[in-house]
Design a protein around this motif. Structure first.
Motif, PDB file in Angstrom:
ATOM      1  N   ALA A  28       0.709  -1.203  -0.042  1.00  0.00           N
ATOM      2  CA  ALA A  28      -0.021   0.239  -0.064  1.00  0.00           C
ATOM      3  C   ALA A  28       0.897   1.242   0.139  1.00  0.00           C
ATOM      4  N   VAL A  29       1.944   1.064   0.622  1.00  0.00           N
ATOM      5  CA  VAL A  29       2.848   2.550   0.836  1.00  0.00           C
ATOM      6  C   VAL A  29       3.605   2.511  -0.466  1.00  0.00           C
ATOM      7  N   GLU A  30       3.869   1.505  -1.311  1.00  0.00           N
ATOM      8  CA  GLU A  30       4.528   1.403  -2.503  1.00  0.00           C
ATOM      9  C   GLU A  30       3.419   2.117  -3.638  1.00  0.00           C
ATOM     10  N   ILE A  31       2.416   1.555  -3.504  1.00  0.00           N
ATOM     11  CA  ILE A  31       1.106   2.081  -4.320  1.00  0.00           C
ATOM     12  C   ILE A  31       1.078   3.618  -4.315  1.00  0.00           C
ATOM     13  N   GLY A  32       0.894   3.909  -2.936  1.00  0.00           N
ATOM     14  CA  GLY A  32       0.501   5.219  -2.508  1.00  0.00           C
ATOM     15  C   GLY A  32       1.608   6.309  -2.947  1.00  0.00           C
ATOM     16  N   SER A  33       2.808   5.984  -2.699  1.00  0.00           N
ATOM     17  CA  SER A  33       3.804   6.879  -2.948  1.00  0.00           C
ATOM     18  C   SER A  33       4.264   6.985  -4.508  1.00  0.00           C
ATOM     19  N   ALA A  34       3.996   5.827  -5.426  1.00  0.00           N
ATOM     20  CA  ALA A  34       3.864   5.941  -6.734  1.00  0.00           C
ATOM     21  C   ALA A  34       2.763   6.808  -7.435  1.00  0.00           C
ATOM     22  N   ALA A  35       1.700   6.571  -6.856  1.00  0.00           N
ATOM     23  CA  ALA A  35       0.576   7.396  -7.173  1.00  0.00           C
ATOM     24  C   ALA A  35       0.671   8.872  -6.831  1.00  0.00           C
TER      25      ALA A  35
END
Length: 110
Positions: A28-35
């Protein structure tokens, strides 16, 4: 609006393709930071481009009086970071809106 929908679909597909054994919090952190970095770049890049264009105009006017200073103005306004990276979103890296203006010497030439 269309870009936001496309971004949402891409983030949803990337999030659903994560392996089941992966830690959901880090995913979730990876997806959130990428978005966040993609959205941040959409906002940041036009502002940076405007700053660079205005700096180029100022640099051109400054070149009449002082060419070395004009180079510093151009390096300061057009240098630095042009995108928002996921590491910037996580706080591991800081954005550089103003570029480096220190002179870089090449070896052997003076």
């Amino acid at each position: 609006m269309r870009h936001i929908v496309v971004l949402f679909v891409v983030v949803t597909l990337v999030g659903s393709s994560a392996p089941g054994w992966a830690d959901s919090k880090s995913t979730a952190v990876e997806i959130g930071s990428a978005a966040g970095s993609a959205f941040g770049t959409l906002i940041y890049a036009p502002i940076k481009a405007t700053f660079c264009v205005l700096g180029g105009i100022g640099s051109g006017l400054t070149a009449i009086v002082s060419p070395p200073t004009a180079g510093k103005v151009a390096m300061a306004t057009c240098g630095g970071s042009w995108t928002v990276t996921p590491d910037m979103m996580r706080g591991r890296e800081s954005p550089e809106f103003i570029g480096d203006t220190t002179p870089h010497q090449t070896s052997g030439l003076r």
